[in-house]
Design an enzyme around this catalytic site. Structure first.
Site, short mmCIF file in Angstrom:
data_model
loop_
_atom_site.label_atom_id
_atom_site.label_comp_id
_atom_site.label_asym_id
_atom_site.label_seq_id
_atom_site.Cartn_x
_atom_site.Cartn_y
_atom_site.Cartn_z
N ASP A 142 21.78 23.09 60.23
CA ASP A 142 21.14 23.46 58.97
C ASP A 142 20.79 22.24 58.13
O ASP A 142 19.99 22.33 57.20
CB ASP A 142 22.07 24.38 58.16
CG ASP A 142 21.70 25.85 58.27
OD1 ASP A 142 20.52 26.13 58.60
OD2 ASP A 142 22.56 26.70 58.04
N LYS A 180 17.83 34.94 64.68
CA LYS A 180 18.16 33.60 65.16
C LYS A 180 18.78 33.65 66.55
O LYS A 180 18.43 32.87 67.44
CB LYS A 180 19.11 32.92 64.17
CG LYS A 180 18.44 32.56 62.86
CD LYS A 180 19.45 32.15 61.79
CE LYS A 180 18.76 31.85 60.47
NZ LYS A 180 19.70 31.58 59.36
N GLN A 238 25.90 31.47 58.08
CA GLN A 238 24.90 32.16 57.28
C GLN A 238 25.39 32.30 55.84
O GLN A 238 26.48 32.79 55.58
CB GLN A 238 24.61 33.55 57.86
CG GLN A 238 23.51 34.31 57.15
CD GLN A 238 22.15 33.64 57.29
OE1 GLN A 238 21.78 33.20 58.37
NE2 GLN A 238 21.41 33.57 56.20
#
Length: 311
Positions: free
Chosen positions: A120, A53, A97
């Site tokens: 997200d 990412k 994460q």
């Protein structure tokens, strides 16, 4: 034989489009979008995801702010870091994460992120806005799936869609997006009866359960489009192999189009994370969103029309 839906190529084109938009913003305004990633602990898979990412963020011309924290960090300390990032004007997207260590509440952490920076799409505010048809940050994997379906069909109106899996990350938001695009939607899960019958009626089948090759080709409606979100590691001929939730070999003989594993949905997830970061940046600056092509669509999906023009 099915048409293979090349998510890797699609994601590459999308990242190139995003990079072009970031370059224009940098030239005209002297600033760039910034994405902060937070990794807690040393989970090998998570380390790979976060590294990829961060790399793709930089390749798109954006600023990357990486935070790698010890697994023993307290929840209060992690929430403090998120508060700092919420207040940082150079950071437009925040990603924590998952999974987190057992002593930290993922729900508390996710909902501590400023919803405007929740790239997200997991914050309860974004979930609620998606469910009520308001502009929201969308979870990256369902958004990527919708873009692949849009390219395949153009209009999804009236299609019978089956989503197998009801997770907050994929299944539920996927169903909401399909509803927003005027599909007739069924959600199946571990307690669903007659799953085979549901599958055989579906024009669109989205699999997101994490069970290797659980759907055989004999369950697929001829000509259906199969979006396989599952990524499962199995051993085949003594070697580790990645497979999806659908038996690709038999399904590809029946389906009209199908995503492979790997190379299907996976690459779209990070590309859509970058898209969400760009969208968050544009909103924070009051700029037109590249994701909004003037179509009456839920946030982000209209970008397919724009980057098709640019390609």
């Amino acid at each position: 034989m099915s048409r293979i839906i090349d998510g890797k190529l699609f994601a590459q084109r999308l990242r190139e489009f995003i990079g072009q938009q970031v370059a224009i913003i940098k030239t005209e305004h002297g600033v760039v979008p910034g994405l902060a990633t937070i990794l807690v602990g040393q989970n090998p898979a998570s380390e790979v995801y976060v590294r990829n990412k961060a790399r793709q963020t930089v390749e798109a011309g954006m600023a990357s702010f990486k935070h790698t924290l010890d697994a023993t960090i307290s929840q209060a300390e992690l929430l403090g870091l998120i508060a700092e990032l919420n207040a940082n004007e150079d950071v437009h997207g925040i990603l924590v994460q998952l999974p987190l260590p057992a002593h930290i509440s993922a729900e508390r952490v996710i909902n501590a992120i400023d919803p405007r920076k929740d790239v997200d799409g997991f914050h309860v505010s974004n979930v609620g806005m998606l469910g009520t048809g308001q502009p929201a940050m969308l979870p990256c994997t369902p958004l990527g799936c919708m873009m692949l379906l849009r390219e395949q069909f153009g209009s999804l109106t009236g299609k019978n869609a089956l989503v197998v899996g009801r997770s907050n990350i994929v299944g539920k938001p996927m169903a909401q997006l399909l509803l927003a695009d005027d599909c007739t939607v069924t959600i199946a899960h571990r307690y669903s009866e007659n799953l085979e019958e549901h599958c055989r009626r579906a024009d669109i089948l989205v699999m997101a359960v994490g069970k290797p090759q659980m759907i055989p080709g004999t369950w697929i409606k001829p000509g259906a489009t199969v979006i396989d979100v599952g990524i499962n590691r199995i051993e085949r001929n003594g070697k580790p192999t990645l497979v999806g939730d659908v038996d690709f070999t038999s399904a590809s003989e029946v389906a009209g189009a199908i995503t492979p594993v790997p190379g299907g949905v996976g690459p779209m997830t990070i590309a859509c994370l970058l898209l969400n970061t760009l969208t968050a940046f544009c909103r924070s600056k009051g700029m037109p969103e590249p994701a909004n092509s003037g179509l009456e669509l839920v946030n982000g999906i209209g970008v397919i029309q724009e980057f098709k023009k640019a390609s």
